[in-house]
Design a protein around this motif. Structure first.
Motif, short mmCIF file in Angstrom:
data_model
loop_
_atom_site.label_atom_id
_atom_site.label_comp_id
_atom_site.label_asym_id
_atom_site.label_seq_id
_atom_site.Cartn_x
_atom_site.Cartn_y
_atom_site.Cartn_z
N CYS A 109 0.82 -1.21 0.00
CA CYS A 109 0.00 0.00 0.00
C CYS A 109 0.85 1.27 0.00
O CYS A 109 0.39 2.33 -0.40
CB CYS A 109 -0.93 0.00 1.21
SG CYS A 109 -0.09 0.22 2.81
N CYS B 185 5.42 -1.24 4.90
CA CYS B 185 5.83 -0.60 3.64
C CYS B 185 6.80 0.54 3.88
O CYS B 185 7.70 0.79 3.07
CB CYS B 185 4.61 -0.11 2.87
SG CYS B 185 3.59 -1.43 2.14
N ASP C 214 7.41 -4.46 1.72
CA ASP C 214 6.09 -4.55 1.10
C ASP C 214 5.53 -5.96 1.14
O ASP C 214 4.31 -6.15 1.02
CB ASP C 214 6.16 -4.07 -0.35
CG ASP C 214 6.50 -2.60 -0.47
OD1 ASP C 214 5.77 -1.89 -1.19
OD2 ASP C 214 7.48 -2.14 0.15
N CYS D 284 2.95 -6.15 3.89
CA CYS D 284 2.04 -5.01 3.92
C CYS D 284 0.81 -5.32 4.76
O CYS D 284 0.15 -6.35 4.59
CB CYS D 284 1.63 -4.65 2.49
SG CYS D 284 0.36 -3.38 2.38
N ASN E 248 -1.97 -3.97 4.61
CA ASN E 248 -3.19 -3.85 3.82
C ASN E 248 -3.15 -4.72 2.57
O ASN E 248 -3.85 -4.45 1.59
CB ASN E 248 -3.40 -2.38 3.44
CG ASN E 248 -3.51 -1.49 4.65
OD1 ASN E 248 -4.32 -1.72 5.54
ND2 ASN E 248 -2.66 -0.47 4.72
N THR F 64 -6.28 -5.94 0.71
CA THR F 64 -7.10 -4.98 -0.03
C THR F 64 -6.43 -4.48 -1.30
O THR F 64 -7.00 -3.67 -2.03
CB THR F 64 -7.46 -3.78 0.86
OG1 THR F 64 -6.25 -3.07 1.21
CG2 THR F 64 -8.15 -4.23 2.13
N GLN F 65 -5.20 -4.93 -1.56
CA GLN F 65 -4.48 -4.48 -2.74
C GLN F 65 -4.95 -5.26 -3.97
O GLN F 65 -5.34 -6.43 -3.88
CB GLN F 65 -2.98 -4.68 -2.55
CG GLN F 65 -2.38 -3.84 -1.42
CD GLN F 65 -2.60 -2.36 -1.64
OE1 GLN F 65 -3.42 -1.74 -0.98
NE2 GLN F 65 -1.88 -1.79 -2.59
#
Length: 350
Positions: free
Chosen positions: A96, A102, A107, A110, A112, A115-116
């Motif tokens: 994200c 991140c 990464d 991450c 999130n 949701t990527q």
């Protein structure tokens, strides 16, 4: 341009003509020098399906290739400090960009990720198994005058073992330490080189293929073939104490079991291979305080360190190059176990 496309689950990829991508804000267009073919790619098109937890991020269709190097061809809006024609490795994971992981350049972890829209270049987002690829400028690691074709595997096959080994360095510090590499494919071979370059440990390596073990021996490892006396011979090499740090680049139940049988008290087993074999564990059979963990890829900062080792001549991936027209053969050779090093597709020539 030509690109190797993942088109559907349980379906071998195809070479298709697709439009040349255009870099967006904060991105660059790379003219691909080399793109490594990885077992993770094979897992995506050969084993995965829509039931996988990450299927929404890996769903077809897109261009494969998450181990990439190339020369900057175009620079997108807002990118400064980079020059057209310079050679770079591309750090594959894309998170994200604003969570704690991140912000550390990690990464892969991450917060999130779920949701990527994709996991990485070549894993949900168009990758480098093509003539050109776009990538965030933040993900570029400079190669200087190093050969970018031979360097391409470093972005995964170099970074992944380096990350696992670096986390185990506290165990390997000091004299009388040992390390075991299980599985001598592309990652395992580079792991042997990294261990001999940055530790003083006795490096032991095991595999079923004589040619793979011969290559590991040339890079400083003591090899033990698979077989009924494998565990006994590995323990003998450590004076019966067991191995300080084990790195399993296969990850099936038998290889993890071998690791458990040879690890020392207060040692560490790192499962790097993504085969997903289940583990049997109980208090009395596990050496006291022996750790069992796994790792995934690495950080962009560590990729800078990997490139430094490469430029210093301390690590050098074993590479077989293919043209873009022969890219599918690279995946066939990988799938059929015909490679001990790394297959690299060089769309513009080796």
């Amino acid at each position: 341009m030509k690109a190797v496309r993942f088109t559907n689950w349980k379906t071998f990829p195809e070479i298709k003509d697709v439009p040349r991508p255009v870099p967006g804000p904060g991105e660059v267009l790379l003219k691909i020098a080399g793109a490594g073919a990885c077992h993770s790619d094979v897992a995506v098109f050969d084993s995965f399906d829509e039931s996988m937890p990450v299927a929404g991020q890996l769903g077809p269709e897109y261009t494969l290739g998450h181990e990439n190097s190339g020369w900057i061809e175009e620079i997108g809006e807002g990118v400064t400090g980079l020059n057209v024609g310079d050679a770079y490795l591309a750090y594959g994971p894309i998170g994200c960009g604003h969570c704690a992981a991140c912000s550390r350049g990690q990464d892969t972890y991450c917060a999130n990720a779920a949701t990527q829209p994709y996991l990485a270049v070549g894993l949900g987002r168009d990758g480098g198994m093509a003539e050109y690829m776009t990538v965030p400028a933040r993900n570029l690691v400079p190669l200087g005058d190093a050969d970018p074709v031979l360097a391409a595997p470093l972005s995964d096959a170099g970074l992944t073992p380096y990350h696992a080994i670096k986390l185990a360095l506290p165990k390997l510090a000091g004299g009388g330490k040992s390390a075991l590499v299980i599985g001598l494919g592309g990652l395992g071979q580079i792991a042997v080189q990294i261990l001999t370059a940055i530790t003083g440990a006795k490096v032991i390596a095991t595999d079923m293929k004589p040619e793979a073990m011969a290559e590991a021996e040339r890079n400083g490892a003591i090899t033990v073939p698979g077989g009924p006396d494998q565990v006994e011979r590995i323990r003998e090499l450590t004076g019966g104490e067991g191995v300080t740090a084990v790195f399993d680049f296969v990850g099936i139940t038998p290889t993890i079991s071998t690791a458990q049988q040879v690890v020392a008290r207060q040692g560490r087993i790192t499962v790097v291979g993504v085969a997903g074999g289940p583990v049997n564990w109980d208090f009395y059979s596990n050496p006291y305080e022996a750790e069992l963990t796994n790792t995934y890829w690495g950080t962009i900062e560590e990729l800078y360190e990997v490139v430094a080792l490469y430029r210093e001549g301390k690590i050098s991936p074993s590479v077989k190059t293919y043209s873009i027209d022969d890219a599918l053969q690279a995946y066939h050779d990988l799938h059929d176990g015909k490679l001990s090093g790394r297959a690299v597709v060089a769309p513009h020539g080796a």
